[in-house]
Design a protein around this motif. Sequence first.
Motif, PDB file in Angstrom:
ATOM      1  N   ILE A  36    -111.893  79.172  -1.809  1.00 24.13           N
ATOM      2  CA  ILE A  36    -110.802  78.514  -2.535  1.00 24.13           C
ATOM      3  C   ILE A  36    -110.274  79.383  -3.680  1.00 24.13           C
ATOM      4  CG2 ILE A  36    -112.180  77.180  -4.179  1.00 24.13           C
ATOM      5  CD1 ILE A  36    -110.309  74.776  -3.371  1.00 24.13           C
ATOM      6  N   THR A  37    -111.139  80.163  -4.314  1.00 28.35           N
ATOM      7  CA  THR A  37    -110.694  81.048  -5.392  1.00 28.35           C
ATOM      8  C   THR A  37    -109.781  82.142  -4.844  1.00 28.35           C
ATOM      9  OG1 THR A  37    -112.744  80.611  -6.579  1.00 28.35           O
ATOM     10  CG2 THR A  37    -111.492  82.529  -7.274  1.00 28.35           C
ATOM     11  N   GLU A  38    -110.155  82.682  -3.702  1.00 29.15           N
ATOM     12  CA  GLU A  38    -109.327  83.711  -3.049  1.00 29.15           C
ATOM     13  C   GLU A  38    -107.963  83.139  -2.673  1.00 29.15           C
ATOM     14  OE1 GLU A  38    -109.307  86.316   1.091  1.00 29.15           O
ATOM     15  OE2 GLU A  38    -111.141  85.278   0.491  1.00 29.15           O
ATOM     16  N   LEU A  39    -107.955  81.941  -2.108  1.00 26.26           N
ATOM     17  CA  LEU A  39    -106.696  81.294  -1.735  1.00 26.26           C
ATOM     18  C   LEU A  39    -105.827  81.063  -2.962  1.00 26.26           C
ATOM     19  CD1 LEU A  39    -104.848  79.925   0.347  1.00 26.26           C
ATOM     20  CD2 LEU A  39    -106.170  77.822  -0.039  1.00 26.26           C
ATOM     21  N   LYS A  40    -106.421  80.587  -4.044  1.00 29.06           N
ATOM     22  CA  LYS A  40    -105.666  80.310  -5.278  1.00 29.06           C
ATOM     23  C   LYS A  40    -105.058  81.595  -5.825  1.00 29.06           C
ATOM     24  CE  LYS A  40    -104.714  77.808  -9.094  1.00 29.06           C
ATOM     25  NZ  LYS A  40    -103.472  78.405  -9.592  1.00 29.06           N
ATOM     26  N   GLU A  41    -105.818  82.688  -5.818  1.00 25.43           N
ATOM     27  CA  GLU A  41    -105.299  83.971  -6.304  1.00 25.43           C
ATOM     28  C   GLU A  41    -104.121  84.441  -5.454  1.00 25.43           C
ATOM     29  OE1 GLU A  41    -108.755  86.466  -6.252  1.00 25.43           O
ATOM     30  OE2 GLU A  41    -109.588  85.541  -8.065  1.00 25.43           O
ATOM     31  N   LYS A  42    -104.244  84.302  -4.148  1.00 25.36           N
ATOM     32  CA  LYS A  42    -103.159  84.720  -3.255  1.00 25.36           C
ATOM     33  C   LYS A  42    -101.934  83.824  -3.429  1.00 25.36           C
ATOM     34  CE  LYS A  42    -106.148  87.056  -0.067  1.00 25.36           C
ATOM     35  NZ  LYS A  42    -106.351  87.523   1.268  1.00 25.36           N
ATOM     36  N   GLU A  81    -108.946  70.025  -3.855  1.00 22.06           N
ATOM     37  CA  GLU A  81    -110.321  70.520  -3.804  1.00 22.06           C
ATOM     38  C   GLU A  81    -110.708  71.296  -5.064  1.00 22.06           C
ATOM     39  OE1 GLU A  81    -112.638  69.802  -1.402  1.00 22.06           O
ATOM     40  OE2 GLU A  81    -111.125  68.464  -0.589  1.00 22.06           O
ATOM     41  N   LEU A  82    -109.752  71.923  -5.724  1.00 17.57           N
ATOM     42  CA  LEU A  82    -110.055  72.605  -6.983  1.00 17.57           C
ATOM     43  C   LEU A  82    -110.568  71.609  -8.021  1.00 17.57           C
ATOM     44  CD1 LEU A  82    -107.139  75.172  -7.283  1.00 17.57           C
ATOM     45  CD2 LEU A  82    -109.581  75.716  -7.270  1.00 17.57           C
ATOM     46  N   LYS A  87    -115.907  75.054  -3.018  1.00 11.81           N
ATOM     47  CA  LYS A  87    -115.954  76.526  -2.949  1.00 11.81           C
ATOM     48  C   LYS A  87    -115.067  77.069  -1.827  1.00 11.81           C
ATOM     49  CE  LYS A  87    -119.089  76.911  -6.148  1.00 11.81           C
ATOM     50  NZ  LYS A  87    -118.627  77.073  -7.474  1.00 11.81           N
ATOM     51  N   GLN A  88    -114.894  76.292  -0.764  1.00 13.54           N
ATOM     52  CA  GLN A  88    -114.092  76.711   0.379  1.00 13.54           C
ATOM     53  C   GLN A  88    -113.263  75.545   0.869  1.00 13.54           C
ATOM     54  OE1 GLN A  88    -117.000  78.036   3.250  1.00 13.54           O
ATOM     55  NE2 GLN A  88    -116.803  80.157   2.562  1.00 13.54           N
ATOM     56  N   ILE A  89    -112.199  75.896   1.598  1.00 17.30           N
ATOM     57  CA  ILE A  89    -111.450  74.846   2.282  1.00 17.30           C
ATOM     58  C   ILE A  89    -111.208  75.272   3.720  1.00 17.30           C
ATOM     59  CG2 ILE A  89    -110.331  73.995   0.186  1.00 17.30           C
ATOM     60  CD1 ILE A  89    -107.717  75.176   1.292  1.00 17.30           C
ATOM     61  N   SER A  90    -110.999  74.279   4.550  1.00 18.14           N
ATOM     62  CA  SER A  90    -110.696  74.502   5.950  1.00 18.14           C
ATOM     63  C   SER A  90    -109.750  73.398   6.411  1.00 18.14           C
ATOM     64  CB  SER A  90    -111.978  74.471   6.784  1.00 18.14           C
ATOM     65  OG  SER A  90    -111.661  74.582   8.157  1.00 18.14           O
ATOM     66  N   MET A  91    -108.787  73.768   7.206  1.00 14.76           N
ATOM     67  CA  MET A  91    -107.853  72.791   7.742  1.00 14.76           C
ATOM     68  C   MET A  91    -108.282  72.347   9.148  1.00 14.76           C
ATOM     69  SD  MET A  91    -105.883  72.409   5.222  1.00 14.76           S
ATOM     70  CE  MET A  91    -104.559  71.392   5.855  1.00 14.76           C
ATOM     71  N   THR A  92    -109.405  72.873   9.629  1.00 10.92           N
ATOM     72  CA  THR A  92    -109.911  72.453  10.923  1.00 10.92           C
ATOM     73  C   THR A  92    -110.560  71.078  10.783  1.00 10.92           C
ATOM     74  OG1 THR A  92    -112.032  73.543  10.603  1.00 10.92           O
ATOM     75  CG2 THR A  92    -110.312  74.808  11.708  1.00 10.92           C
ATOM     76  N   LYS A  93    -110.605  70.363  11.836  1.00  8.88           N
ATOM     77  CA  LYS A  93    -111.149  69.002  11.769  1.00  8.88           C
ATOM     78  C   LYS A  93    -112.625  68.982  11.957  1.00  8.88           C
ATOM     79  CE  LYS A  93    -106.893  66.986  13.028  1.00  8.88           C
ATOM     80  NZ  LYS A  93    -106.095  66.118  12.637  1.00  8.88           N
TER      81      LYS A  93
END
Length: 93
Positions: A36-42, A81-82, A87-93
């Motif tokens: 999630i931190t990587e996603l937020k930075e991007k 989620e933040l 720590k991570q997110i996923s859009m998979t079910k």
Amino acid sequence: MEYSYPLDLSWTPDEMVAVVDFLAAVEQSYESRIDITELKEKYDRFKKVCPGKAQENNIYKDFRKASGYDGYPVVKKMREELKTGAKQISMTK
């Protein structure tokens, strides 16, 4: 995947990289998981290139048409989620 990322030819190479990196992170969130931190930075770098909501939504729409992946729900889930400390997110079910 065989598709093109939506890019504006007026962007600098660094701006194009920021947009592609974010869209690749969106793709990763659908295909597996992303930190999630990587996603937020991007996302933050992406927003420096596309600060307006209209431009952001147009990129999401073009990317969704090309890939089937939608950035809006990923960003919405990231924000939720933040708040929980995930720590991570996923859009998979």
